[in-house]
Design an enzyme around this catalytic site. Structure first.
Site, PDB file in Angstrom:
ATOM      1  N   GLU A 166       0.796  -1.234   0.000  1.00 17.49           N
ATOM      2  CA  GLU A 166       0.000   0.000   0.000  1.00 17.49           C
ATOM      3  C   GLU A 166       0.825   1.278   0.000  1.00 17.49           C
ATOM      4  OE1 GLU A 166      -3.867   0.784   1.916  1.00 17.49           O
ATOM      5  OE2 GLU A 166      -3.575  -1.151   2.887  1.00 17.49           O
ATOM      6  N   PRO A 258     -11.539  -0.611  19.345  1.00 15.38           N
ATOM      7  CA  PRO A 258     -11.132  -0.478  17.953  1.00 15.38           C
ATOM      8  C   PRO A 258     -11.259  -1.807  17.216  1.00 15.38           C
ATOM      9  CG  PRO A 258      -9.204  -0.712  19.345  1.00 15.38           C
ATOM     10  CD  PRO A 258     -10.402  -0.679  20.276  1.00 15.38           C
ATOM     11  N   TYR A 260      -8.853  -3.089  15.416  1.00 12.20           N
ATOM     12  CA  TYR A 260      -7.567  -3.769  15.570  1.00 12.20           C
ATOM     13  C   TYR A 260      -6.747  -3.019  16.616  1.00 12.20           C
ATOM     14  CZ  TYR A 260      -6.589  -0.120  12.124  1.00 12.20           C
ATOM     15  OH  TYR A 260      -6.519   1.074  11.464  1.00 12.20           O
ATOM     16  N   TYR A 261      -5.888  -3.750  17.308  1.00 12.78           N
ATOM     17  CA  TYR A 261      -5.205  -3.208  18.486  1.00 12.78           C
ATOM     18  C   TYR A 261      -3.813  -2.678  18.159  1.00 12.78           C
ATOM     19  CZ  TYR A 261      -9.180  -5.184  20.872  1.00 12.78           C
ATOM     20  OH  TYR A 261     -10.455  -5.473  21.271  1.00 12.78           O
ATOM     21  N   HIS A 262      -3.814  -1.661  17.326  1.00 14.26           N
ATOM     22  CA  HIS A 262      -2.636  -0.831  17.069  1.00 14.26           C
ATOM     23  C   HIS A 262      -3.175   0.587  16.998  1.00 14.26           C
ATOM     24  CE1 HIS A 262       1.336   0.244  15.314  1.00 14.26           C
ATOM     25  NE2 HIS A 262       0.616   1.222  14.775  1.00 14.26           N
ATOM     26  N   HIS A 264      -4.462   4.039  16.266  1.00 13.82           N
ATOM     27  CA  HIS A 264      -4.659   4.789  15.031  1.00 13.82           C
ATOM     28  C   HIS A 264      -5.727   5.849  15.257  1.00 13.82           C
ATOM     29  CE1 HIS A 264      -7.465   1.388  15.035  1.00 13.82           C
ATOM     30  NE2 HIS A 264      -8.281   2.129  14.283  1.00 13.82           N
TER      31      HIS A 264
END
Length: 331
Positions: A166, A258, A260-262, A264
């Protein structure tokens, strides 16, 4: 209504002479036009009809009508496209710009292969408001987060941050300031639900470089300077990429829970309709989080892991089935 009256009313639409666009929603699904019929001003309000979903045959017909599919990007199991519902005879899957881009009237996301959890997430379900106390977070939710991170669900995030995928979609790369060894940096990308052209619906994601922050629960008083600097740099990067916008036209928030657990940050145009993703019980304004941390009593390690948080979960989600549902049954 008589057949004659009906025919007279239907004949008015092609007589409408458009002067200008008055308004539109951020998804271009509803527009208001100013024009004239026989010299007199009129308003023409056009809204896209709902999808036909009344039968399996109707769903198959909808799928069969999708043409001119143009891939916008993909990462891991996630793929997103623009497409058209024009007739098959005008099909053109070349992926070229121009006519395809102009005629595209569908934004399509594909998750493949998907998991059972994906199926549950996108299924109709009852929503529940739950309160996560510090104790529930420590004993149940934090271990749940650990399990999810260990399952490889962050692969697509690391693919972006480490330059493996990406990169053509990255709007801005910020590597932080000299005094934090780049840990204050972020990558700014389009959210997969944005069509990348409608400014009123702008939705970006700032993926931070720090990996020690899984969610807002990891934010502490000592992180206030980092968050303030991050906020300013995310806003600056956004208006630099889209000069038609100003910083006071942007809203920054984080989700809890969230996807996903990063850590952002969501960056959206303030004109974007506040659906479920921006609702109370899901979205927490970044400025409000910073203000809350600043006034909390305690030392630099005091943080949002020490407060109770109320938010919405679906009763098909793992959080409800594994944690909050059983806790409710015990009470």
């Amino acid at each position: 209504m008589s057949t004659k009256d009906k025919a007279t009313a239907e004949a008015l639409i092609p007589l409408f002479e458009i002067e200008r666009l008055l308004n539109k929603d951020q998804h271009d699904r509803r527009i208001a036009l100013l024009g004239r019929i026989h010299g007199k001003h009129g308003l023409l309000i056009i809204e896209r009809a709902a999808f036909a979903t009344e039968s399996p045959e109707a769903l198959r017909a909808l799928h069969a009508a999708i043409t001119r599919v143009r891939n916008l990007g993909n990462n891991d199991i996630y793929h997103w496209y623009m497409a058209s519902t024009s007739s098959p005879s005008s099909n053109n899957n070349s992926g070229e710009e121009g006519e395809d881009e102009i005629s595209a009237d569908l934004k399509i996301n594909l998750i493949w292969p998907c998991t059972e959890e994906h199926i549950r997430k996108y299924s109709t379900q009852t929503l529940r408001m739950v309160t996560e106390t510090p104790q529930i977070y420590r004993e149940y939710v934090r271990p749940y987060m650990e399990r999810k991170r260990a399952e490889g669900r962050l692969n697509w995030v690391y693919n972006i941050l480490e330059g493996r995928s990406e990169q053509e979609n990255v709007i801005a790369r910020d590597y932080g300031t000299d005094n934090n060894n780049g840990e204050g940096g972020f990558h700014l990308l389009p959210d997969l639900n944005w069509d990348r052209k409608t400014m009123g619906a702008l939705h970006l994601l700032a993926l931070v470089h720090r990996r020690d922050i899984w969610s807002l629960r990891d934010l502490r008083k000592k992180d206030v300077p980092y968050l303030e600097s991050l906020r300013e740099r995310v806003l600056d990067a956004t208006v630099k990429a889209y000069p038609e916008l100003e910083t006071d036209q942007l809203k920054l928030y984080v989700h809890y829970q969230p996807t996903y657990y990063h850590f952002h940050i969501h960056v959206v145009n303030v004109m974007l309709e506040a659906g479920m993703t921006q609702s109370v019980g899901k979205a927490f304004g970044l400025e409000n989080l910073i203000a809350q941390l600043r006034v909390m009593e305690g030392g630099p390690e005091t943080g949002l892991a020490d407060v109770s948080l109320s938010y919405v979960v679906g009763d098909e989600s793992e959080l409800w089935r594994e944690i909050f549902g059983p806790l409710k049954a015990k009470s």
